[in-house]
Design an enzyme around this catalytic site. Structure first.
Site, mmCIF file in Angstrom:
data_model
loop_
_atom_site.group_PDB
_atom_site.id
_atom_site.type_symbol
_atom_site.label_atom_id
_atom_site.label_comp_id
_atom_site.label_asym_id
_atom_site.label_seq_id
_atom_site.Cartn_x
_atom_site.Cartn_y
_atom_site.Cartn_z
ATOM 1 N N GLN A 107 -4.621 -5.393 6.853
ATOM 2 C CA GLN A 107 -5.671 -6.274 6.327
ATOM 3 C C GLN A 107 -5.876 -7.843 6.893
ATOM 4 O O GLN A 107 -6.619 -8.573 6.622
ATOM 5 C CB GLN A 107 -5.492 -6.375 4.696
ATOM 6 N N HIS A 119 0.923 -1.257 0.159
ATOM 7 C CA HIS A 119 0.011 -0.019 0.033
ATOM 8 C C HIS A 119 0.844 1.239 0.056
ATOM 9 O O HIS A 119 1.889 0.968 0.476
ATOM 10 C CB HIS A 119 -0.838 0.144 1.263
ATOM 11 N N ASP A 157 2.893 -4.663 8.296
ATOM 12 C CA ASP A 157 1.747 -3.824 8.142
ATOM 13 C C ASP A 157 0.617 -4.950 8.131
ATOM 14 O O ASP A 157 0.497 -5.696 7.222
ATOM 15 C CB ASP A 157 1.774 -3.343 6.655
ATOM 16 N N CYS A 182 -4.769 2.021 -3.904
ATOM 17 C CA CYS A 182 -3.426 2.916 -3.394
ATOM 18 C C CYS A 182 -2.188 1.956 -3.516
ATOM 19 O O CYS A 182 -1.398 1.674 -2.701
ATOM 20 C CB CYS A 182 -3.584 3.165 -1.792
ATOM 21 N N LYS A 195 -10.773 -1.743 10.379
ATOM 22 C CA LYS A 195 -10.507 -3.019 9.530
ATOM 23 C C LYS A 195 -10.991 -4.108 10.114
ATOM 24 O O LYS A 195 -11.513 -5.319 9.370
ATOM 25 C CB LYS A 195 -9.311 -3.223 8.871
#
Length: 405
Positions: free
Chosen positions: A202, A122, A199, A363, A225
């Protein structure tokens, strides 16, 4: 094992009508909807014990402080961090990555040091490292992606060297749904002495996260999320690293003593939490995590995988439709293109039918360039979605084709 209709009743937004049609919400990778317990937690704070935290001695302040810090403890358990002070509240994943880049990165990385990211990142896990490279003279390296949307690990291993000082990669691709082998990536990075940030934006709603088992140095995620509120997230960092890092922002709460001559900083985790925080949303994320825990992470994952398999099978029956990203390990995200139709047209016509999908580059412009496309249409599924809704998506796409081609 899950009563999906009962779960759907917990999400009042699912009763909304869009253009006169029942809402079919397939934009969960962008943000999930919020169940009633989370909405009630927000209303309860503002309606019954709204107060600033930590410095007040009156009843409301103490009650708010207790609820605020209870969320830190819940997140510690959620990630299986060793200490509560390893959990830093942020405004989301992006904020957490920037915090690490501008504290650990600026303090410990120097000219010529190499930072490795991947081609599926991202923008939030690309731009902060580019900025750091401009500031410190570091060099950015990129792990390539194969045609199935998986990282090429042999190439990653070749990128690693004594110059590698930091690796920052996504746990799950927001654009493709690919689950990356982050434990292996972390292990290989540590072998050359590099630190690692994962990261998890998700990943947290789909996978069980154990930062101690992963042995990651940093892990970031956003509450919105995983059925929680927007504008709130958390950074996990190993205690010894956080203690060595300078503060990110200056202001109230992150200090011990301020004089015009010198300021001394607060202990962990507060030295990274300047100013009045997002109190209500921090409190509500505890409720979101508890809601997910009550459903059972394994149950949710199994059901979402069932939706993914069904949707993949049905969508591939549509002539001219191609799925971008067919990794062996995926979460419930499907990005697709339709021959001769721009993704934006797909999104607009589906919206007319009450179906919400995400369109564009998500993104991840470098990743789209890798596949030679301007963008995709993305359908992402959550625990409240159904196979019947997937059938509506298939019919909706057929209608798109009739209207455009």
């Amino acid at each position: 094992m899950l009563d999906i209709q009962k779960i759907r009743a917990d999400f009042p937004i699912l009763d909304e009508k869009i253009n006169g049609k029942d809402l079919v919400y397939f934009d969960n990778a962008a943000t999930t909807q919020k169940p009633l317990p989370v909405l009630n937690a927000l209303a309860n704070y503002y309606g019954h014990y709204n107060a600033n935290i930590h410095r007040g001695i009156h009843h409301l302040a103490e009650k708010a402080t207790s609820a605020f810090e209870a969320s830190r403890k819940t997140i510690q358990k959620f990630l299986n961090a060793r200490y509560t002070e390893e959990i830093i509240f942020t405004y989301g994943t992006t904020d957490g990555i920037n915090l690490v880049a501008q504290t650990y990165g600026r303090a410990f990385l120097k000219e010529g040091d190499e930072i490795i990211i991947s081609a599926m990142e991202h923008h939030s896990n690309i731009v902060p490292w580019q900025m750091l490279c401009e500031q410190n003279g570091c060099v950015l390296k990129v792990i390539p992606v194969n045609d199935d949307g998986e990282l090429i690990l042999e190439a990653y291993e070749k990128l690693l060297s004594g110059k590698t000082k930091f690796v920052s990669v996504v746990h799950v691709s927001n654009a493709l749904g690919t689950i990356n082998p982050v434990k292996y990536i972390i292990q290989k990075a540590h072998e050359v002495g590099a630190k690692v940030l994962i990261d998890g934006a998700q990943a947290t709603s789909h996978l069980t996260i154990d930062v101690q088992d992963l042995d990651t140095d940093f892990y970031v995620f956003s509450a919105h999320k995983l059925y929680g509120p927007t504008g709130m997230g958390a950074l996990y960092g190993k205690k010894e690293l956080l203690e060595a890092m300078p503060p990110y922002r200056g202001g109230g709460e992150m200090i011990k003593e301020v004089t015009f001559e010198k300021t001394t900083y607060n202990e962990l985790p507060y030295k990274f939490e300047a100013g009045t925080p997002n109190i209500a949303d921090v409190i509500a994320v505890k409720t979101a995590i508890e809601y997910l825990d009550e459903l059972g992470k394994e149950n949710v994952a199994a059901y979402e995988n069932e939706l993914l398999a069904y949707a993949t099978e049905q969508l591939l029956k549509i002539e001219g439709l191609k799925i971008i990203g067919q990794a062996k390990d995926k979460v419930s995200v499907i990005s697709f293109v339709i021959e001769g139709i721009h993704p934006q047209d797909v999104g607009v016509i589906l919206d007319q039918q009450g179906i919400a999908v995400r369109t564009g580059h998500h993104c991840t412009q470098p990743l789209m360039k890798r596949f030679g496309i301007p963008g995709t249409s993305r359908a992402s599924f959550a625990v409240y979605n159904t196979k019947e809704e997937i059938d509506k998506l298939v019919l909706g796409i057929e209608k798109v084709k009739k209207m455009v081609l």
